[in-house]
Design a protein around this motif. Structure first.
Motif, PDB file in Angstrom:
ATOM      1  N   ASN A  10       0.827  -1.207   0.000  1.00 53.32           N
ATOM      2  CA  ASN A  10       0.000   0.000   0.000  1.00 53.32           C
ATOM      3  C   ASN A  10       0.862   1.258   0.000  1.00 53.32           C
ATOM      4  N   ILE A  11       1.939   1.237   0.785  1.00 49.70           N
ATOM      5  CA  ILE A  11       2.833   2.397   0.840  1.00 49.70           C
ATOM      6  C   ILE A  11       3.468   2.631  -0.526  1.00 49.70           C
ATOM      7  N   LEU A  12       3.911   1.558  -1.167  1.00 49.69           N
ATOM      8  CA  LEU A  12       4.534   1.693  -2.487  1.00 49.69           C
ATOM      9  C   LEU A  12       3.533   2.148  -3.548  1.00 49.69           C
ATOM     10  N   GLN A  13       2.298   1.676  -3.451  1.00 52.25           N
ATOM     11  CA  GLN A  13       1.274   2.114  -4.409  1.00 52.25           C
ATOM     12  C   GLN A  13       0.987   3.595  -4.241  1.00 52.25           C
ATOM     13  N   ASN A  14       0.904   4.065  -2.999  1.00 48.84           N
ATOM     14  CA  ASN A  14       0.677   5.498  -2.767  1.00 48.84           C
ATOM     15  C   ASN A  14       1.843   6.328  -3.289  1.00 48.84           C
ATOM     16  N   ALA A  15       3.072   5.842  -3.070  1.00 45.60           N
ATOM     17  CA  ALA A  15       4.245   6.558  -3.574  1.00 45.60           C
ATOM     18  C   ALA A  15       4.230   6.594  -5.101  1.00 45.60           C
ATOM     19  N   LEU A  16       3.816   5.491  -5.735  1.00 45.67           N
ATOM     20  CA  LEU A  16       3.724   5.448  -7.191  1.00 45.67           C
ATOM     21  C   LEU A  16       2.692   6.440  -7.714  1.00 45.67           C
ATOM     22  N   LYS A  17       1.543   6.505  -7.055  1.00 46.09           N
ATOM     23  CA  LYS A  17       0.503   7.449  -7.475  1.00 46.09           C
ATOM     24  C   LYS A  17       0.990   8.889  -7.347  1.00 46.09           C
ATOM     25  N   GLN A  18       1.708   9.198  -6.261  1.00 43.81           N
ATOM     26  CA  GLN A  18       2.230  10.548  -6.087  1.00 43.81           C
ATOM     27  C   GLN A  18       3.265  10.873  -7.165  1.00 43.81           C
ATOM     28  N   ALA A  19       4.133   9.916  -7.454  1.00 42.22           N
ATOM     29  CA  ALA A  19       5.143  10.140  -8.483  1.00 42.22           C
ATOM     30  C   ALA A  19       4.498  10.348  -9.850  1.00 42.22           C
ATOM     31  N   GLU A  20       3.460   9.578 -10.165  1.00 42.57           N
ATOM     32  CA  GLU A  20       2.762   9.742 -11.443  1.00 42.57           C
ATOM     33  C   GLU A  20       2.086  11.096 -11.541  1.00 42.57           C
ATOM     34  N   SER A  21       1.475  11.550 -10.447  1.00 37.21           N
ATOM     35  CA  SER A  21       0.822  12.862 -10.476  1.00 37.21           C
ATOM     36  C   SER A  21       1.852  13.975 -10.629  1.00 37.21           C
ATOM     37  N   GLN A  22       3.000  13.845  -9.966  1.00 41.27           N
ATOM     38  CA  GLN A  22       4.046  14.851 -10.116  1.00 41.27           C
ATOM     39  C   GLN A  22       4.599  14.845 -11.544  1.00 41.27           C
ATOM     40  N   LEU A  23       4.750  13.662 -12.116  1.00 36.49           N
ATOM     41  CA  LEU A  23       5.224  13.568 -13.492  1.00 36.49           C
ATOM     42  C   LEU A  23       4.241  14.221 -14.454  1.00 36.49           C
ATOM     43  N   ALA A  24       2.961  13.957 -14.274  1.00 40.90           N
ATOM     44  CA  ALA A  24       1.943  14.553 -15.143  1.00 40.90           C
ATOM     45  C   ALA A  24       1.946  16.072 -15.006  1.00 40.90           C
ATOM     46  N   LYS A  25       2.071  16.561 -13.785  1.00 39.76           N
ATOM     47  CA  LYS A  25       2.080  18.010 -13.553  1.00 39.76           C
ATOM     48  C   LYS A  25       3.321  18.642 -14.181  1.00 39.76           C
ATOM     49  N   SER A  26       4.471  18.008 -14.029  1.00 41.05           N
ATOM     50  CA  SER A  26       5.711  18.535 -14.604  1.00 41.05           C
ATOM     51  C   SER A  26       5.656  18.530 -16.126  1.00 41.05           C
ATOM     52  N   THR A  27       5.105  17.463 -16.689  1.00 39.02           N
ATOM     53  CA  THR A  27       4.985  17.387 -18.140  1.00 39.02           C
ATOM     54  C   THR A  27       4.069  18.483 -18.668  1.00 39.02           C
ATOM     55  N   ALA A  28       2.957  18.714 -17.982  1.00 42.96           N
ATOM     56  CA  ALA A  28       2.031  19.770 -18.407  1.00 42.96           C
ATOM     57  C   ALA A  28       2.695  21.141 -18.311  1.00 42.96           C
ATOM     58  N   GLU A  29       3.484  21.367 -17.277  1.00 38.17           N
ATOM     59  CA  GLU A  29       4.173  22.647 -17.135  1.00 38.17           C
ATOM     60  C   GLU A  29       5.189  22.848 -18.246  1.00 38.17           C
ATOM     61  N   ILE A  30       5.910  21.786 -18.598  1.00 43.83           N
ATOM     62  CA  ILE A  30       6.929  21.892 -19.640  1.00 43.83           C
ATOM     63  C   ILE A  30       6.288  22.152 -20.999  1.00 43.83           C
ATOM     64  N   GLU A  31       5.186  21.460 -21.303  1.00 50.55           N
ATOM     65  CA  GLU A  31       4.540  21.612 -22.615  1.00 50.55           C
ATOM     66  C   GLU A  31       3.901  22.978 -22.771  1.00 50.55           C
ATOM     67  N   ASN A  32       3.338  23.535 -21.722  1.00 51.53           N
ATOM     68  CA  ASN A  32       2.633  24.812 -21.815  1.00 51.53           C
ATOM     69  C   ASN A  32       3.493  25.994 -21.405  1.00 51.53           C
ATOM     70  N   LYS A  33       4.748  25.773 -21.123  1.00 52.65           N
ATOM     71  CA  LYS A  33       5.626  26.833 -20.646  1.00 52.65           C
ATOM     72  C   LYS A  33       5.984  27.764 -21.799  1.00 52.65           C
ATOM     73  N   PRO A  34       5.652  29.044 -21.706  1.00 52.02           N
ATOM     74  CA  PRO A  34       6.026  29.976 -22.766  1.00 52.02           C
ATOM     75  C   PRO A  34       7.513  30.324 -22.672  1.00 52.02           C
ATOM     76  N   VAL A  35       8.009  30.943 -23.709  1.00 51.50           N
ATOM     77  CA  VAL A  35       9.407  31.357 -23.716  1.00 51.50           C
ATOM     78  C   VAL A  35       9.586  32.467 -22.692  1.00 51.50           C
ATOM     79  N   VAL A  36      10.580  32.353 -21.848  1.00 51.83           N
ATOM     80  CA  VAL A  36      10.797  33.353 -20.799  1.00 51.83           C
ATOM     81  C   VAL A  36      11.291  34.644 -21.422  1.00 51.83           C
ATOM     82  N   GLU A  37      11.049  35.744 -20.727  1.00 53.66           N
ATOM     83  CA  GLU A  37      11.375  37.064 -21.248  1.00 53.66           C
ATOM     84  C   GLU A  37      12.882  37.288 -21.349  1.00 53.66           C
ATOM     85  N   THR A  38      13.681  36.573 -20.575  1.00 57.84           N
ATOM     86  CA  THR A  38      15.122  36.803 -20.582  1.00 57.84           C
ATOM     87  C   THR A  38      15.815  36.101 -21.735  1.00 57.84           C
ATOM     88  N   SER A  39      15.077  35.283 -22.515  1.00 53.81           N
ATOM     89  CA  SER A  39      15.705  34.562 -23.617  1.00 53.81           C
ATOM     90  C   SER A  39      16.002  35.526 -24.765  1.00 53.81           C
TER      91      SER A  39
END
Length: 122
Positions: A10-39
Motif C-alpha cells: 500500500n505504501i509503495l502504491q501510494n508513492a507510485l501514485k504521487q510520483a505519477e501525479s508529479q510527473l503529469a504536472k511537470s509534463t504539463a508545465e513543460i509543454e505549456n511553458k512559454p518562452v521566458v522574457e530573458t531569452s
C-alpha cells in the motif's frame, strides 16, 4: 508477515501514485511553458513563428472537417437527384442509384430541400 507485505504494498502504491501525479504536472508545465522574457530575441521570434504556424495548422484541420461534412451532404443530394431522374425515365448507371445507408430517406429529402432554399436565398 502477510500484513507487513500488504502495508508495504500500500505504501509503495501510494508513492507510485504521487510520483505519477508529479510527473503529469511537470509534463504539463513543460509543454505549456512559454518562452521566458530573458531569452534571446531570436528565440522569441522563432517561438512566435511556431505559434502562428500551429494556429494555421489547427485552422486547416477545422476547415478540412467542415469541407468533408459539406461534401457528404452534397453526395446525399446527388443520390436523391439521380433517383428522381431515374423515376422520370432516364436511367443512370446502377452504381449511382444506390442510396447511402447513413440517413433515412425523409431526412435526406429535408436536408436537400433546406440546401436548395439556402442556395436560392443567397
Amino acid at each position: 508477515e502477510r500484513e507487513a507485505w500488504q502495508r508495504e504494498r500500500n505504501i509503495l502504491q501510494n508513492a507510485l501514485k504521487q510520483a505519477e501525479s508529479q510527473l503529469a504536472k511537470s509534463t504539463a508545465e513543460i509543454e505549456n511553458k512559454p518562452v521566458v522574457e530573458t531569452s534571446s530575441p531570436k528565440l522569441q521570434r522563432l517561438y512566435r513563428k511556431y505559434l502562428r504556424a500551429e494556429s494555421f495548422r489547427k485552422a486547416l484541420v477545422y476547415q478540412k472537417k467542415y469541407l468533408l461534412l459539406l461534401l457528404g451532404g452534397f453526395q446525399d443530394c446527388e443520390h436523391a437527384t439521380l433517383s428522381l431522374i431515374a423515376r422520370m425515365g432516364i436511367y443512370p448507371s446502377p452504381a449511382d442509384l444506390q442510396p447511402s445507408g447513413s440517413h433515412s430517406r425523409p431526412f435526406t429529402k429535408f436536408r436537400c430541400a433546406v440546401r436548395a432554399i439556402i442556395a436560392i436565398s443567397r
